[in-house]
Design a protein around this motif. Structure first.
Motif, short mmCIF file in Angstrom:
data_model
loop_
_atom_site.label_atom_id
_atom_site.label_comp_id
_atom_site.label_asym_id
_atom_site.label_seq_id
_atom_site.Cartn_x
_atom_site.Cartn_y
_atom_site.Cartn_z
N SER A 120 18.39 -15.48 30.29
CA SER A 120 18.41 -14.03 30.36
C SER A 120 17.00 -13.49 30.55
O SER A 120 16.01 -14.13 30.20
N ARG A 153 21.82 -14.67 35.01
CA ARG A 153 22.74 -14.24 33.96
C ARG A 153 23.00 -12.75 34.16
O ARG A 153 22.06 -11.96 34.26
N ILE A 172 29.90 -17.21 27.50
CA ILE A 172 29.26 -17.40 28.80
C ILE A 172 30.18 -17.08 29.97
O ILE A 172 29.72 -16.92 31.11
N ARG A 175 29.50 -14.65 33.13
CA ARG A 175 28.15 -14.10 32.97
C ARG A 175 27.11 -14.86 33.78
O ARG A 175 25.91 -14.69 33.58
N ILE A 176 27.57 -15.69 34.69
CA ILE A 176 26.70 -16.39 35.64
C ILE A 176 27.08 -15.96 37.05
O ILE A 176 28.26 -15.90 37.40
N THR A 203 27.85 -23.83 29.32
CA THR A 203 26.98 -23.20 30.32
C THR A 203 26.97 -23.98 31.62
O THR A 203 27.08 -23.40 32.71
#
Length: 232
Positions: A120, A153, A172, A175-176, A203
């Motif tokens: 982030s 992110r 997660i 969020r990518i 992740t």
């Protein structure tokens, strides 16, 4: 000039931080590489286990091809990673990435592109660097393949250290994403995704989903270490 640099920035052991050889003689006694027969998905040793996947990976549905870990995340390796990520020992990236590149080469996998796991913006400002990017940069030089800082992110996430496997996945999820202009860069390519530690795989799997959805052929995950607890 070289002597001046060495005076202000002396060589240190990447595992304990002491000035001197890297690794130092004391840390060499405790370094244990992952070797032998390993799980075809997460890469941990499975010895004489009859199946090709460890019990944990038999319950998972990871989208990446395989993890390529160098060590277990324990002892002096844990200490070295802590120095690297939280104490500003960014020079550890060179030693760690060389070890990771050697693992990739010995695994005989073909790689087209190297991509670091993103952190982030808030953590980048606090730390001053993305540890995964530093590792990926040196690995790409060794492998002689392009480095693309292609992922981001989309929102900050909670610290993962006190979250369960399912909580990490929920945290997660979605969020990518790709940075603008990189959406089609991985089409038909085999990607090496680079991070420092593999714990539950949440992740790495979310990053892999984004890469594969955009047409990547395969995704391998390169990490310095894998946690034993993640494989329970």
């Amino acid at each position: 000039m070289e002597r001046l640099i060495q005076f202000f920035f002396p060589r240190r052991c990447s595992f304990c931080g002491k000035v001197g050889d890297d690794p130092c003689d004391e840390c060499k006694k405790f370094i244990r590489f992952i070797q032998g027969k390993t799980c075809e998905k997460c890469g941990i040793p499975i010895g004489d286990f009859v199946y090709s996947l460890c019990p944990s990976c038999q319950r998972e549905s990871f989208t990446f091809e395989k993890v390529l870990p160098v060590f277990y995340y324990e002892g002096i390796v844990r200490k070295g990673v802590h120095l690297f990520k939280y104490r500003g020992f960014y020079q550890n990236a060179l030693t760690f990435s060389n070890l990771m590149a050697n693992k990739i080469i010995s695994s005989n996998v073909h790689i087209d592109i190297v991509i670091p796991v993103p952190i982030s913006y808030e953590r980048y400002l606090k730390r001053g660097y993305n540890h995964s990017y530093l590792l990926a940069k040196n690995i790409s030089k060794t492998l002689k393949v392009p480095l693309l800082d292609a992922l981001k992110r989309t929102q900050p996430t909670k610290p993962f250290y006190n979250l369960s496997r399912e909580e990490r996945r929920r945290e997660i999820k979605n969020r990518i994403a790709f940075k603008k202009g990189y959406e089609n860069i991985v089409k038909g390519k085999t990607v090496l995704l680079v991070d420092d530690i593999f714990t539950t795989g949440a992740t790495a799997d979310e990053c892999s989903k984004v890469l594969l959805k955009s047409g990547a052929n395969k995704v391998y995950v390169s990490v310095l270490a894998i946690t034993k607890l993640s494989r329970g």
